[in-house]
Design a protein around this motif. Structure first.
Motif, PDB file in Angstrom:
ATOM      1  N   UNK A  75    -112.082  10.671 -79.753  1.00  0.00           N
ATOM      2  CA  UNK A  75    -111.274  11.137 -78.616  1.00  0.00           C
ATOM      3  C   UNK A  75    -111.921  12.322 -77.911  1.00  0.00           C
ATOM      4  N   UNK A  76    -112.909  12.957 -78.542  1.00  0.00           N
ATOM      5  CA  UNK A  76    -113.556  14.092 -77.891  1.00  0.00           C
ATOM      6  C   UNK A  76    -114.704  13.657 -76.980  1.00  0.00           C
ATOM      7  N   UNK A  77    -115.016  12.361 -76.977  1.00  0.00           N
ATOM      8  CA  UNK A  77    -116.148  11.876 -76.174  1.00  0.00           C
ATOM      9  C   UNK A  77    -115.753  11.722 -74.699  1.00  0.00           C
ATOM     10  N   UNK A  78    -116.750  11.789 -73.828  1.00  0.00           N
ATOM     11  CA  UNK A  78    -116.499  11.528 -72.409  1.00  0.00           C
ATOM     12  C   UNK A  78    -116.286  10.034 -72.207  1.00  0.00           C
ATOM     13  N   UNK A  79    -115.805   9.668 -71.012  1.00  0.00           N
ATOM     14  CA  UNK A  79    -115.539   8.259 -70.737  1.00  0.00           C
ATOM     15  C   UNK A  79    -116.767   7.383 -70.917  1.00  0.00           C
ATOM     16  N   UNK A  80    -117.904   7.854 -70.422  1.00  0.00           N
ATOM     17  CA  UNK A  80    -119.131   7.078 -70.549  1.00  0.00           C
ATOM     18  C   UNK A  80    -119.557   6.926 -71.999  1.00  0.00           C
ATOM     19  N   UNK A  81    -119.412   8.021 -72.754  1.00  0.00           N
ATOM     20  CA  UNK A  81    -119.772   7.959 -74.178  1.00  0.00           C
ATOM     21  C   UNK A  81    -118.843   7.023 -74.940  1.00  0.00           C
ATOM     22  N   UNK A  82    -117.560   7.057 -74.565  1.00  0.00           N
ATOM     23  CA  UNK A  82    -116.609   6.149 -75.222  1.00  0.00           C
ATOM     24  C   UNK A  82    -116.952   4.699 -74.915  1.00  0.00           C
ATOM     25  N   UNK A  83    -117.394   4.430 -73.691  1.00  0.00           N
ATOM     26  CA  UNK A  83    -117.773   3.064 -73.351  1.00  0.00           C
ATOM     27  C   UNK A  83    -118.986   2.628 -74.168  1.00  0.00           C
ATOM     28  N   UNK A  84    -119.940   3.548 -74.329  1.00  0.00           N
ATOM     29  CA  UNK A  84    -121.112   3.228 -75.148  1.00  0.00           C
ATOM     30  C   UNK A  84    -120.704   2.993 -76.594  1.00  0.00           C
ATOM     31  N   UNK A  85    -119.739   3.814 -77.066  1.00  0.00           N
ATOM     32  CA  UNK A  85    -119.254   3.638 -78.437  1.00  0.00           C
ATOM     33  C   UNK A  85    -118.582   2.271 -78.581  1.00  0.00           C
ATOM     34  N   UNK A  86    -117.794   1.894 -77.586  1.00  0.00           N
ATOM     35  CA  UNK A  86    -117.103   0.599 -77.656  1.00  0.00           C
ATOM     36  C   UNK A  86    -118.113  -0.549 -77.662  1.00  0.00           C
TER      37      UNK A  86
END
Lengths: 235, 289
Positions: free
Chosen positions: A134-145
């Motif tokens: 939850x601390x990641x930015x939107x772009x980082x979260x997309x990469x994580x997904x």
């Protein structure tokens, strides 16, 4: 054909969301599904993954029927799904999120190797390996997904609106990643509101309107199609 | 005064210990299944009655009875999942209503078998650790504290270090996304109900020799468990443990210096205050509320 979606229908109560949609995905290709809000793009992906029950039609993957199997069994068959809105696990760390993607795998050594290669593709995830998603930015979260889906070692990847809410420069990064995934042998079904991006990436594309396929064809030809240009590309 | 405070503190630690076991199970089940199990207090009650049957009536060793309570009540949890929460998966309100019905069935079955009067469970040990003249800790209470710490630690390690532990946490955070990782919601729900039931069962077994065992004993703990969960944050296991400790201290101190009813009122008032000031609970995140 790797994936054959044949004339599927899905409704939510009395509202028909999909009324007979057919889609084919071959090996080595990026297939885009574009259309307006509510046209049924996400529902199509969700039906393939088993998140929505089919009222009609059939879905076959690698020649075998997967219609109405539960989602976990469909993942087991080799279809990974990057859901709309990323849906990373907010209170799991980056590493735990990625390992969750490999939940069904038993090949421990290869899993570790794949984890390393995800971190090679997404160095920013390695920097934040121990932090909660939850601390990641939107772009980082997309990469994580995306990384999480790759950890399942899929033979087909479904991606729902990967560009949503991201800055143009990040959208470009995601596009590069999608190309790379396909080049490495995993076909991608890409659902996008960003028709420009989707048609440039894809080999073949379907245009959905109110739960049916309004138009399909090679992505290049759709880029030149008057209707598509007027309705989805805004030119 | 210092001695009275010390004694009250020990009592509070004991209350917090078994309350945590109950609250954590309830939170885990709510997180993973998305359903509020109103029969959770009765699972605690069944755990106590397993000890009544095996230890008090059949005079088998207490440890055996406690182990049986853990397994048996865990199995009752699985039964609840298979017969009610599984078939009502997409209907959380239906699951809640079914659990209220099941609660009444459990109370009735126990009343028929054992009667409605309070059961006497003989003490396992009469030993008391005398810290000073007015500060005493019965070994039985110490055992409850130690066992609770052990079980909560085991749960913690399971949730942090094992693959199924990750899967449970992932499912509690986003059930649909978890199913897209290949996690079977059915299997994970069964595991959650077993753990929730087993923890409630062992809490009942541990406290059976220390409190009044009767078919309605689940009622008081479930109210406390709900207060603890709302204060701690719905869906937060850590929050449930921390809130259990805080609640037990407040409740025990007020009961000791004033009155038990006032303690209940203060507990509910605390819950109300948290709901007004921070509706997601002290440790809850916004997306779960």
């Amino acid at each position: 054909m790797l994936l054959e979606v044949e004339n599927i229908a899905v409704s939510f109560g009395k509202v028909a969301a999909l009324r007979g949609i057919s889609i084919n995905v071959g090996k080595q290709s990026i297939v885009a599904i574009i259309g307006a809000n509510g046209a049924g793009k996400s529902t199509t992906l969700r039906a393939i993954s088993g998140l929505e029950k089919l009222q009609e039609g059939e879905i076959r993957f690698e020649g075998e029927a997967i219609s109405n199997l539960p989602p976990d069994r469909i993942v087991g068959r080799g279809i990974a799904h990057v859901p709309e809105g990323r849906r990373v696990f907010p209170d799991l760390t980056v590493e735990e999120n990625l390992r969750t993607g490999a939940f069904l795998r038993t090949d421990a050594e290869q899993t570790e190797a794949d984890l390393r290669s995800v971190f090679e593709s997404f160095p920013r995830l390695l920097e934040r390996i121990g932090e909660n998603a939850k601390t990641l930015s939107g772009g980082e979260q997309q990469m994580l997904a995306i990384g999480r889906a790759l950890m399942a070692k899929p033979r087909l990847l479904l991606m729902d609106e990967p560009s949503m809410g991201l800055a143009p420069v990040v959208v470009d990064e995601i596009a590069v990643i999608i190309r790379k995934i396909c080049a490495e042998g995993v076909p991608v079904v890409l659902v996008e509101q960003n028709a420009q991006m989707a048609l440039r990436l894809a080999d073949y594309a379907y245009v959905l309107e109110t739960g049916t396929v309004a138009l399909e064809g090679n992505a290049d030809s759709l880029l030149d199609n008057d209707h598509v240009r007027a309705a989805y590309l805004g030119v | 005064m210092v001695e009275l405070l010390a004694q009250t503190g020990l009592n509070a630690i004991y209350a917090a210990a078994y309350m945590s076991l109950i609250a954590v199970g309830l939170v885990l089940v709510f997180g993973v299944l998305g359903v509020i199990n109103f029969a959770h207090g009765e699972l605690f009650m069944i755990g106590a009655y397993v000890v009544v049957a095996i230890y008090a009536d059949f005079q088998m060793p207490y440890v055996l009875a406690a182990a049986a309570a853990l397994v048996f009540v865990g199995a009752v949890g699985i039964l609840m999942e298979r017969t009610m929460f599984g078939p009502l998966r997409d209907n959380p309100l239906g699951g809640l209503v079914a659990s209220i019905g099941f609660l009444l069935i459990l109370q009735a079955l126990v009343s028929v078998q054992f009667g409605v009067r309070m059961e006497h469970v003989p003490p396992v040990t009469q030993d008391v650790i005398v810290i000073s003249e007015k500060v005493r800790l019965p070994v039985q209470r110490l055992a409850v504290i130690i066992a609770s710490i052990v079980f909560l630690s085991l749960l913690w390690i399971f949730l942090r270090k094992s693959k199924f532990g990750w899967a449970l946490r992932a499912s509690a955070q986003d059930r649909e996304a978890a199913s897209l990782q290949g996690i079977s919601i059915t299997r994970i729900s069964i595991i959650a109900m077993f753990i929730g039931g087993a923890l409630a069962g062992i809490a009942g077994a541990l406290t059976a020799p220390l409190i009044s065992v009767n078919p309605h004993m689940g009622h008081s703990v479930i109210v406390a468990a709900f207060i603890v969960i709302i204060v701690g944050g719905v869906g937060s296991l850590e929050g449930a443990v921390v809130a259990s400790i805080a609640y037990a201290f407040v409740h025990t101190i007020i009961t000791t210096f004033w009155d038990g009813v006032i303690a209940d009122i203060v507990g509910l008032a605390l819950m109300l205050a948290v709901l007004i000031i921070k509706p997601t609970g002290l440790f809850g995140t916004a997306d779960r509320a």
